[in-house]
Every structure is written in structure tokens, then in C-alpha cells.
Motif scaffolding. Structure first.
Motif, PDB file in Angstrom:
ATOM      1  N   SER A 152       0.830  -1.200   0.000  1.00  0.00           N
ATOM      2  CA  SER A 152       0.000   0.000   0.000  1.00  0.00           C
ATOM      3  C   SER A 152       0.871   1.258   0.000  1.00  0.00           C
ATOM      4  O   SER A 152       2.020   1.239   0.450  1.00  0.00           O
ATOM      5  N   ASP A 153       0.295   2.328  -0.517  1.00  0.00           N
ATOM      6  CA  ASP A 153       0.992   3.617  -0.519  1.00  0.00           C
ATOM      7  C   ASP A 153       1.382   4.009   0.900  1.00  0.00           C
ATOM      8  O   ASP A 153       2.504   4.450   1.145  1.00  0.00           O
ATOM      9  N   ASN A 154       0.427   3.830   1.836  1.00  0.00           N
ATOM     10  CA  ASN A 154       0.675   4.236   3.216  1.00  0.00           C
ATOM     11  C   ASN A 154       1.831   3.473   3.844  1.00  0.00           C
ATOM     12  O   ASN A 154       2.575   4.023   4.656  1.00  0.00           O
ATOM     13  N   THR A 155       1.992   2.218   3.467  1.00  0.00           N
ATOM     14  CA  THR A 155       3.107   1.427   3.981  1.00  0.00           C
ATOM     15  C   THR A 155       4.427   2.041   3.552  1.00  0.00           C
ATOM     16  O   THR A 155       5.328   2.254   4.376  1.00  0.00           O
ATOM     17  N   LEU A 156       4.542   2.355   2.264  1.00  0.00           N
ATOM     18  CA  LEU A 156       5.782   2.918   1.746  1.00  0.00           C
ATOM     19  C   LEU A 156       6.021   4.325   2.308  1.00  0.00           C
ATOM     20  O   LEU A 156       7.150   4.671   2.655  1.00  0.00           O
TER      21      LEU A 156
END
Length: 98
Positions: A35-39
Motif C-alpha cells: 500500500s501507498d501508506n506502507t511505503l
């Protein structure tokens, strides 16, 4: 649903690729299957933790090895994307022939 765990090596490589590829966080996250939020979170953590981003000076040989490893990662990602596209086209062609 259980939470996915990633190795420190995977996180480090993802952040290196983000810094060197010129790709956006959403684009790279999509390619890596995260996910974007993970990165974004990993990037934030890396900036906050100076020891995470500090890199020792390397010999020319070590730099070349690192560059080649990044290239291998990039090529593996390209191969994975091409496999997915081929599978998609294969499904589409089977649907069209029915």
C-alpha cells in the motif's frame, strides 16, 4: 485478515528503489504490491531514524555491486509486471474466442 510483515532488507531495498528510480510513492508501491501508506510510513521512519539512512563509504567495487543488485530488483519487477500483463491478455483472448 492478518497484517503483512516485511523484512528490513525488503524495506531498505524499496526505499533505495524509491530514491533512485524517480518513481512516485503510489507507482512504486503498486509495482511492489504494497500500500501507498506502507511505503510512506517506511520513508517517514527512515528520515526520522538517522542510523537507518546513514550509509558507510564504499569502495568502487561495492558501489557497482549495489548498483547491479538494484538493477536485478528492477528487472525482476519488470518481469513480474510483464507476467501479469501476459496473463491478462491470455484471459482476454480466451474470452474473445468463446
Amino acid at each position: 485478515m492478518s497484517r503483512q510483515q516485511y523484512t528490513p532488507e525488503f524495506k531498505r531495498r524499496a526505499l533505495e528503489l524509491l530514491a533512485e528510480s524517480g518513481k512516485s510513492v503510489p507507482q512504486l508501491a503498486s509495482e511492489l504490491g504494497i500500500s501507498d501508506n506502507t511505503l510512506y510510513g517506511w520513508r517517514h521512519t527512515a528520515k526520522a531514524d538517522k542510523s537507518f539512512t546513514r550509509q558507510p563509504q564504499c569502495s568502487e567495487q561495492a558501489l557497482e555491486i549495489r548498483r547491479l543488485k538494484r538493477k536485478v530488483i528492477e528487472l525482476e519487477e519488470d518481469k513480474l509486471i510483464l507476467k501479469k500483463v501476459a496473463a491478462l491478455f491470455s484471459r482476454e483472448s480466451r474470452r474473445g474466442s468463446l
